[in-house]
Scaffold this motif. Structure first.
Motif, PDB file in Angstrom:
ATOM      1  N   ASN A 322       0.836  -1.120   0.131  1.00  0.00           N
ATOM      2  CA  ASN A 322       0.068   0.173  -0.034  1.00  0.00           C
ATOM      3  C   ASN A 322       0.927   1.209   0.174  1.00  0.00           C
ATOM      4  O   ASN A 322       0.578   2.363  -0.658  1.00  0.00           O
ATOM      5  CB  ASN A 322      -0.950  -0.142   1.140  1.00  0.00           C
ATOM      6  CG  ASN A 322      -2.285  -0.717   0.971  1.00  0.00           C
ATOM      7  OD1 ASN A 322      -2.466  -0.965  -0.019  1.00  0.00           O
ATOM      8  ND2 ASN A 322      -2.657  -1.466   2.015  1.00  0.00           N
ATOM      9  N   TRP A 323       1.896   1.246   0.611  1.00  0.00           N
ATOM     10  CA  TRP A 323       2.892   2.334   0.499  1.00  0.00           C
ATOM     11  C   TRP A 323       3.371   2.588  -0.597  1.00  0.00           C
ATOM     12  O   TRP A 323       3.479   3.675  -1.126  1.00  0.00           O
ATOM     13  CB  TRP A 323       3.758   2.445   1.800  1.00  0.00           C
ATOM     14  CG  TRP A 323       4.918   3.465   1.936  1.00  0.00           C
ATOM     15  CD1 TRP A 323       4.743   4.526   2.514  1.00  0.00           C
ATOM     16  CD2 TRP A 323       6.474   3.352   1.275  1.00  0.00           C
ATOM     17  NE1 TRP A 323       5.751   5.242   2.421  1.00  0.00           N
ATOM     18  CE2 TRP A 323       6.639   4.756   1.712  1.00  0.00           C
ATOM     19  CE3 TRP A 323       7.134   2.733   0.511  1.00  0.00           C
ATOM     20  CZ2 TRP A 323       7.727   5.107   1.204  1.00  0.00           C
ATOM     21  CZ3 TRP A 323       8.127   3.091  -0.095  1.00  0.00           C
ATOM     22  CH2 TRP A 323       8.882   4.127   0.274  1.00  0.00           C
ATOM     23  N   LEU A 324       3.862   1.581  -1.279  1.00  0.00           N
ATOM     24  CA  LEU A 324       4.451   1.800  -2.854  1.00  0.00           C
ATOM     25  C   LEU A 324       3.528   2.285  -3.560  1.00  0.00           C
ATOM     26  O   LEU A 324       3.693   2.985  -4.818  1.00  0.00           O
ATOM     27  CB  LEU A 324       4.876   0.602  -3.255  1.00  0.00           C
ATOM     28  CG  LEU A 324       6.280  -0.052  -2.350  1.00  0.00           C
ATOM     29  CD1 LEU A 324       6.738  -1.445  -2.886  1.00  0.00           C
ATOM     30  CD2 LEU A 324       7.368   0.693  -2.648  1.00  0.00           C
ATOM     31  N   LEU A 325       2.098   1.713  -3.449  1.00  0.00           N
ATOM     32  CA  LEU A 325       1.079   2.204  -4.220  1.00  0.00           C
ATOM     33  C   LEU A 325       0.421   3.466  -3.908  1.00  0.00           C
ATOM     34  O   LEU A 325      -0.253   3.961  -4.756  1.00  0.00           O
ATOM     35  CB  LEU A 325      -0.174   0.972  -4.588  1.00  0.00           C
ATOM     36  CG  LEU A 325       0.419  -0.051  -5.202  1.00  0.00           C
ATOM     37  CD1 LEU A 325      -0.678  -1.208  -5.101  1.00  0.00           C
ATOM     38  CD2 LEU A 325       0.461   0.116  -6.644  1.00  0.00           C
ATOM     39  N   ARG A 326       0.776   4.103  -2.972  1.00  0.00           N
ATOM     40  CA  ARG A 326       0.284   5.491  -2.306  1.00  0.00           C
ATOM     41  C   ARG A 326      -1.384   4.995  -2.110  1.00  0.00           C
ATOM     42  O   ARG A 326      -1.973   5.722  -2.606  1.00  0.00           O
ATOM     43  CB  ARG A 326       0.473   6.583  -3.070  1.00  0.00           C
ATOM     44  CG  ARG A 326       1.948   6.867  -3.253  1.00  0.00           C
ATOM     45  CD  ARG A 326       2.619   7.188  -1.864  1.00  0.00           C
ATOM     46  NE  ARG A 326       3.877   7.512  -2.020  1.00  0.00           N
ATOM     47  CZ  ARG A 326       4.903   6.866  -1.939  1.00  0.00           C
ATOM     48  NH1 ARG A 326       4.879   5.503  -1.723  1.00  0.00           N
ATOM     49  NH2 ARG A 326       6.278   7.660  -2.043  1.00  0.00           N
ATOM     50  N   ASP A 327      -1.666   3.864  -1.844  1.00  0.00           N
ATOM     51  CA  ASP A 327      -3.256   3.492  -1.665  1.00  0.00           C
ATOM     52  C   ASP A 327      -3.500   2.750  -0.392  1.00  0.00           C
ATOM     53  O   ASP A 327      -2.653   2.561   0.388  1.00  0.00           O
ATOM     54  CB  ASP A 327      -3.339   2.494  -2.909  1.00  0.00           C
ATOM     55  CG  ASP A 327      -4.915   2.953  -3.279  1.00  0.00           C
ATOM     56  OD1 ASP A 327      -5.948   3.046  -2.590  1.00  0.00           O
ATOM     57  OD2 ASP A 327      -5.142   2.674  -4.545  1.00  0.00           O
ATOM     58  N   SER A 328      -4.654   2.322  -0.079  1.00  0.00           N
ATOM     59  CA  SER A 328      -5.076   1.544   0.898  1.00  0.00           C
ATOM     60  C   SER A 328      -6.008   0.197   0.681  1.00  0.00           C
ATOM     61  O   SER A 328      -6.792   0.355   1.225  1.00  0.00           O
ATOM     62  CB  SER A 328      -5.874   2.628   2.079  1.00  0.00           C
ATOM     63  OG  SER A 328      -6.809   2.923   1.229  1.00  0.00           O
ATOM     64  N   HIS A 329      -5.439  -0.659  -0.158  1.00  0.00           N
ATOM     65  CA  HIS A 329      -6.084  -1.721  -0.355  1.00  0.00           C
ATOM     66  C   HIS A 329      -6.324  -2.771   0.817  1.00  0.00           C
ATOM     67  O   HIS A 329      -5.239  -2.668   1.646  1.00  0.00           O
ATOM     68  CB  HIS A 329      -5.346  -2.445  -1.284  1.00  0.00           C
ATOM     69  CG  HIS A 329      -5.113  -1.858  -2.858  1.00  0.00           C
ATOM     70  ND1 HIS A 329      -6.475  -1.588  -3.694  1.00  0.00           N
ATOM     71  CD2 HIS A 329      -4.124  -1.003  -3.206  1.00  0.00           C
ATOM     72  CE1 HIS A 329      -5.858  -1.183  -4.841  1.00  0.00           C
ATOM     73  NE2 HIS A 329      -4.814  -0.837  -4.420  1.00  0.00           N
ATOM     74  N   THR A 330      -7.278  -3.257   0.982  1.00  0.00           N
ATOM     75  CA  THR A 330      -7.756  -4.243   1.968  1.00  0.00           C
ATOM     76  C   THR A 330      -7.543  -5.837   1.643  1.00  0.00           C
ATOM     77  O   THR A 330      -7.749  -6.610   2.276  1.00  0.00           O
ATOM     78  CB  THR A 330      -8.955  -4.122   2.858  1.00  0.00           C
ATOM     79  OG1 THR A 330      -9.879  -4.045   1.814  1.00  0.00           O
ATOM     80  CG2 THR A 330      -8.758  -2.466   3.387  1.00  0.00           C
ATOM     81  N   THR A 331      -7.636  -5.969   0.020  1.00  0.00           N
ATOM     82  CA  THR A 331      -7.534  -7.315  -0.451  1.00  0.00           C
ATOM     83  C   THR A 331      -6.490  -7.006  -1.700  1.00  0.00           C
ATOM     84  O   THR A 331      -6.193  -5.930  -2.174  1.00  0.00           O
ATOM     85  CB  THR A 331      -8.970  -7.648  -1.153  1.00  0.00           C
ATOM     86  OG1 THR A 331      -9.472  -6.945  -2.020  1.00  0.00           O
ATOM     87  CG2 THR A 331      -9.692  -7.584   0.190  1.00  0.00           C
ATOM     88  N   ALA A 332      -6.242  -8.100  -2.357  1.00  0.00           N
ATOM     89  CA  ALA A 332      -5.574  -8.066  -3.661  1.00  0.00           C
ATOM     90  C   ALA A 332      -6.523  -8.090  -4.904  1.00  0.00           C
ATOM     91  O   ALA A 332      -6.096  -8.123  -5.962  1.00  0.00           O
ATOM     92  CB  ALA A 332      -4.727  -9.351  -3.920  1.00  0.00           C
ATOM     93  N   LEU A 333      -7.848  -7.691  -4.506  1.00  0.00           N
ATOM     94  CA  LEU A 333      -8.817  -7.552  -5.731  1.00  0.00           C
ATOM     95  C   LEU A 333      -8.937  -8.890  -6.391  1.00  0.00           C
ATOM     96  O   LEU A 333      -9.217  -8.763  -7.645  1.00  0.00           O
ATOM     97  CB  LEU A 333      -8.414  -6.379  -6.497  1.00  0.00           C
ATOM     98  CG  LEU A 333      -8.523  -5.063  -5.911  1.00  0.00           C
ATOM     99  CD1 LEU A 333      -8.404  -3.769  -6.646  1.00  0.00           C
ATOM    100  CD2 LEU A 333      -9.787  -4.690  -4.923  1.00  0.00           C
TER     101      LEU A 333
END
Length: 440
Positions: A322-333
């Motif tokens: 999430n830090w590398l993507l600058r996002d806050s994913h809670t799953t791998a989709l």
């Protein structure tokens, strides 16, 4: 005194049919509505509800122990998957948290196994249909209240209030993709209800319209893929049922080959398909996410990083991704990618085997039995398998609950244990759906 004697003892309650129906509806409603419960009452309330339901489930199984066959209580592939997820806690970055996440997975499996043994397929369809109608009506009411009556977002529920602009809407499910997925589950169930005449025609038709409208308003690209896949599978099942028994096995193998070829072609043409669905940006997001997941999979390819289910964003590798993507994913989709990341290739093989055996057993059973109700299990498993390519819903919540219910139902209909039961039960004795020789 006669009246008092006629009243059932409280110890007989867990084994009664009315209690089984109430338990099934309550479990389905609480798990499908878990986002709303957690948003309104907190995670502690949701955990308490699931814990209480699990205790009741154990009580039901104990009360009905003479009706159940220990050999057919739970599918072996499910046991293998649960054991591997439990074992992964030992090499997890946070063994304690991983163990509690496993308890949540096992608790839902317990609830599903209990439902699978105390309700037959038609009764399960009715329960899912009743719960789906209620939750979709509530979702529509909440969206109308947020987007039209009050014209303000209900942030505590994750509702943006965009229904006046024709979506996307989320209902009480938190995200549009979850709402879209649940609408497809509801549509399959409502259509089976209509075909089996288990509810009034007007109720079934209005339910189908409600689910269709909310599915469109969700504006989820996943909905169109799911609808197309389930519709195609329904048509194929219709044709397979009309093939003579002598030629059906050959037709099944031909169908399997065609499905593999068709899937390969669809995968090769995925870019154009995604562009037509207007989901190019969504694909780009997922591709970037999966690229970082692949990096961590290569570091621990066999055993994975330990089971968490929905990501604990404080733990590596989730926090780093999430830090590398600058996002806050809670799953791998993607459920398969999530299993690969958390449980490695060993876990993925067991998970795919669990899925494949469940679908194969239910498909063969549905192709040989003409009643419409028998189509519900394979269509539901297919819905879960397809949505797993876009979301990780089948690893927790209502997705996992439905998958295990379908696995139990499929295992009761087509299993090596069925033949073994025939040898162990004397001829002439009645047999319950779970395989025991006692009346249910």
């Amino acid at each position: 005194m006669t009246t008092l004697r006629a009243l059932p003892r409280w110890t007989d309650l867990p084994g009664s049919a009315d209690f089984a129906r109430a338990f099934t509806v309550t479990v389905l409603a609480s798990i499908a509505g878990s986002h709303a419960i957690e948003s309104l009452a907190g995670s502690a309330a949701l955990v308490s509800i699931i814990a209480a339901e699990s205790v009741i489930a154990v009580g039901i199984l104990v009360a009905r122990r003479r009706e159940l066959s220990a050999l057919r209580l739970i599918p072996l592939t499910l046991v293998a998957f649960l054991l591997w997820t439990l074992a992964s806690a030992f090499w997890s970055t946070d063994p304690v948290e991983s163990f509690f996440r496993w308890l949540s997975l096992a608790a839902l499996a317990l609830l599903a196994v209990t439902i699978g043994h105390i309700r037959d397929t038609l009764q399960t369809v009715r329960a899912v249909g009743d719960v789906a109608r209620f939750l979709l009506i509530v979702s529509l009411a909440v969206e109308i209240a947020s987007g039209i009556l009050f014209d303000m977002p209900f942030t505590f529920l994750g509702v943006r209030g965009d229904i006046a602009d024709l979506g996307p809407v989320q209902g009480i499910f938190g995200t549009r993709n979850m709402l879209g997925f649940f609408c497809v589950v509801a549509l399959v169930t409502f259509i089976v209800e209509l075909r089996t005449r288990s509810v009034r025609t007007g109720v079934a038709v209005l339910s189908i319209v409600l689910a269709s409208v909310l599915a469109l308003l969700s504006a989820s690209p996943t909905v169109f893929v799911l609808a197309a896949a389930v519709s195609a599978l329904t048509g194929v099942l219709y044709l397979i049922r009309r093939i003579p028994d002598a030629h059906r096995t050959r037709a099944q193998w031909i169908l399997a080959v065609v499905a593999v070829i068709g899937g390969s072609v669809a995968w090769g043409s995925r870019s154009s398909i995604i562009n037509r669905l207007g989901a190019a940006d969504d694909l780009s997001l997922r591709t970037n996410l999966w690229r970082f997941v692949e990096f961590y999979v290569q570091r621990q390819p066999v055993q994975g990083w330990g089971w968490f289910g929905p990501w604990d964003v404080r733990e590596p590798p989730f926090a780093v991704i999430n830090w590398l993507l600058r996002d806050s994913h809670t799953t791998a989709l993607n459920a398969y990618v999530d299993v690969l990341l958390q449980l490695g290739w060993a876990g993925l093989v067991v998970f795919v085997a669990f899925f494949a055996l469940t679908f194969a057993r239910s498909w063969v059973d549905a192709s040989r039995r003409r009643a419409a109700v028998h189509a519900w299990v394979p269509l539901m498993v297919a819905t879960l398998a397809v949505v797993s390519m876009f979301e990780s819903f089948t690893l927790f919540g209502i997705g996992w609950l439905l998958l295990v219910i379908c696995a139990v139902r499929a295992g009761q209909s087509r299993s090596w244990r069925e033949a073994l039961d025939r040898r162990t039960v004397p001829p002439g004795l009645p047999r319950t759906p779970g395989g025991s020789s006692l009346a249910g």
